[in-house]
Write an enzyme that holds these catalytic residues in place. Structure first.
Site, PDB file in Angstrom:
ATOM      1  N   GLU A   1       0.834  -1.202   0.000  1.00 46.35           N
ATOM      2  CA  GLU A   1       0.000   0.000   0.000  1.00 46.35           C
ATOM      3  C   GLU A   1       0.869   1.252   0.000  1.00 46.35           C
ATOM      4  OE1 GLU A   1      -4.117  -1.256   2.127  1.00 46.35           O
ATOM      5  OE2 GLU A   1      -2.441  -1.064   3.504  1.00 46.35           O
TER       6      GLU A   1
ATOM      7  N   CYS B   1       6.779  -7.080   6.529  1.00 44.79           N
ATOM      8  CA  CYS B   1       7.899  -6.555   7.299  1.00 44.79           C
ATOM      9  C   CYS B   1       8.368  -7.637   8.253  1.00 44.79           C
ATOM     10  CB  CYS B   1       7.464  -5.313   8.093  1.00 44.79           C
ATOM     11  SG  CYS B   1       8.824  -4.525   9.007  1.00 44.79           S
TER      12      CYS B   1
HETATM   13  N1  SAH Z   1       9.930   0.094   9.654  1.00 49.80           N
HETATM   14  C1  SAH Z   1      10.141   1.519   9.621  1.00 49.80           C
HETATM   15  C2  SAH Z   1       9.188   2.236   8.696  1.00 49.80           C
HETATM   16  C3  SAH Z   1       7.733   2.199   9.162  1.00 49.80           C
HETATM   17  S1  SAH Z   1       7.256   3.824   9.546  1.00 49.80           S
HETATM   18  C4  SAH Z   1      10.114   2.068  11.029  1.00 49.80           C
HETATM   19  O1  SAH Z   1       9.860   1.296  11.950  1.00 49.80           O
HETATM   20  O2  SAH Z   1      10.395   3.238  11.226  1.00 49.80           O
HETATM   21  C5  SAH Z   1       5.783   3.582  10.391  1.00 49.80           C
HETATM   22  C6  SAH Z   1       5.802   4.292  11.724  1.00 49.80           C
HETATM   23  O3  SAH Z   1       4.552   4.060  12.400  1.00 49.80           O
HETATM   24  C7  SAH Z   1       6.887   3.738  12.633  1.00 49.80           C
HETATM   25  O4  SAH Z   1       7.375   4.760  13.434  1.00 49.80           O
HETATM   26  C8  SAH Z   1       6.089   2.758  13.451  1.00 49.80           C
HETATM   27  O5  SAH Z   1       6.727   2.414  14.647  1.00 49.80           O
HETATM   28  C9  SAH Z   1       4.810   3.516  13.661  1.00 49.80           C
HETATM   29  N2  SAH Z   1       3.681   2.665  14.031  1.00 49.80           N
HETATM   30  C10 SAH Z   1       3.546   1.351  13.826  1.00 49.80           C
HETATM   31  N3  SAH Z   1       2.371   0.912  14.300  1.00 49.80           N
HETATM   32  C11 SAH Z   1       1.745   1.996  14.803  1.00 49.80           C
HETATM   33  C12 SAH Z   1       0.467   2.178  15.406  1.00 49.80           C
HETATM   34  N4  SAH Z   1      -0.366   1.169  15.580  1.00 49.80           N
HETATM   35  N5  SAH Z   1       0.141   3.419  15.797  1.00 49.80           N
HETATM   36  C13 SAH Z   1       1.000   4.457  15.595  1.00 49.80           C
HETATM   37  N6  SAH Z   1       2.188   4.344  15.014  1.00 49.80           N
HETATM   38  C14 SAH Z   1       2.567   3.122  14.633  1.00 49.80           C
END
Ligand code: SAH
Length: 376
Positions: free
Chosen positions: A100, A131
């Site tokens: 997406e 992931c």
């Molecule tokens: N794998 C990378 C890129 C993903 S970015 C990373 O971890 O940075 C997506 C962002 O949203 C990341 O900061 C992740 O931790 C955050 N995220 C994941 N699940 C979430 C949720 N349920 N609510 C809010 N933020 C979330």
């Protein structure tokens, strides 16, 4: 349902290096200038439809398209919110994998749903199908990793968004992409070579790239320390975002399992090293989870962990936890969120609370799962 076929996507022009493109055209026995023409169609005109390449003879057009411009992304579904200024697109890849991307346009005059501030547009793109980092609060992490995306599969998400904005398909008239964030599905640093090549294509000047400023590109990582260190040496002034979510190893081991490999202190050191090498202020992402990581003492601990000759090198982005299927966690209470902000600010840490844009279409942070409801 049959397991998706593993393997590399068909070769695409965007995956070739500069020299390979020149050679490829020569190998087909075509005039050298076809090379520049194809670059311009893809990167300037955002055109992947060979029928539109009318400055190229029909025969050459077809040969070029067949050899170098396979249809890598097939639109399965668009979902819209915010009066059409947020669009989440589900893509099917050549092997059936699903990913997406999310286009968000802000500050459209006369359209309150698009938010305040100057007019701008951000595209949130995926770097992997699934992931492998398994963060328990993130929807993408629950399905595991299917595979890395190729450079072209990554870049074509941006090309599509740029074309739609230019063609006025998003409310607010013709527009352009200002920001690209690698915050969709996947861990960009785990697909480093393709992410870097896509970033170079995004930032290279026309006609070899999209000509978007590196300052408008954000690469977000859960904290793969050696890759953060490598990115700092690339001479690409992109913004680094680090998903920290806890200031202490005990909790971060649970929220981000990769923390058992690289600890909070190592991740923060690498992030500061990135700032020292590039002068780019680093973003720290912190999803606020009720009664899990939102205590006042953790706000203080976070400020302490980030202190490196002051806090000027870093900016904290608090993300109210977005709901994901099967998760036992929810967003913090408003009062706890405010106290968290207050404590960071009191210690001189710059902090903002991220909007929850796209939440109602499961398009917000951590909600991208790429499920094709029609076939599931
Ligand atoms: N794998 C990378 C890129 C993903 S970015 C990373 O971890 O940075 C997506 C962002 O949203 C990341 O900061 C992740 O931790 C955050 N995220 C994941 N699940 C979430 C949720 N349920 N609510 C809010 N933020 C979330």
């Amino acid at each position: 349902m049959a397991a998706p076929r593993r393997g590399k996507p068909p070769r695409h022009w965007i995956d070739l290096t500069d020299a390979e493109r020149t050679d490829a055209v020569a190998d087909l026995g075509m005039a050298r200038f076809r090379r520049g023409q194809l670059d311009r169609h893809l990167f300037d005109h955002l055109s992947t439809e060979s029928a539109e390449w009318t400055d190229i003879s029909r025969g050459d057009r077809e040969v070029l398209a067949e050899n170098f411009v396979p249809p890598l992304l097939t639109r399965v579904r668009d979902q819209q919110a915010d009066a059409g200024t947020t669009v989440k697109t589900l893509w099917r890849l050549f092997d059936g994998s699903l990913v997406e991307s999310v286009l968000m346009r802000y500050g459209v005059p006369g359209l309150r749903a698009s938010g305040r501030g100057r007019e701008r547009a951000t595209v949130c793109i995926s770097s992997q199908a699934g992931c492998g980092m398994a963060c328990p609060f993130c929807a993408t992490g629950q399905g595991g990793l299917q595979r890395n995306l190729s450079t072209a599969e990554i870049l074509l998400q941006v090309v599509d968004a740029a074309r739609r904005l230019r063609d006025g398909e998003i409310p607010g008239g013709s527009g352009r992409v200002n920001n690209i964030v690698f915050m969709g599905m996947g861990e960009p640093m785990a697909n480093y070579a393709a992410v870097l090549a896509a970033t170079r294509a995004i930032t290279s000047p026309s006609p070899r790239g999209l000509g978007i400023s590196a300052r408008g590109v954000t690469i977000s990582t859960v904290g793969l320390v050696p890759r953060i260190q490598k990115l700092a040496t690339e001479g690409l002034p992109v913004t680094l975002a680090v998903s920290l979510h806890a200031p202490d190893d005990e909790l971060r081991d649970e929220l981000c399992p990769i923390n058992t490999r690289w600890k909070v202190a190592e991740v923060v050191d690498a992030a500061h090293g990135y700032f020292a090498a590039t002068g780019r202020r680093v973003s720290i992402e912190y999803a606020l989870i009720r009664d899990v990581n939102d205590q006042a003492w953790r706000a203080d601990a976070l400020a302490d962990v980030l202190r490196r000759d002051g806090h000027g090198w870093v900016h904290v982005n608090l993300i109210p936890l977005n709901p994901t299927p099967g998760s036992k966690w929810t967003a913090s209470r408003r009062a706890d969120e405010q106290e968290f902000v207050r404590r960071l600010e009191a210690r001189g840490v710059q902090v903002t609370v991220r909007d929850t844009r796209g939440r109602e279409i499961d398009g917000a942070c951590g909600q991208l799962a790429a499920v094709d409801r029609a076939s599931s």
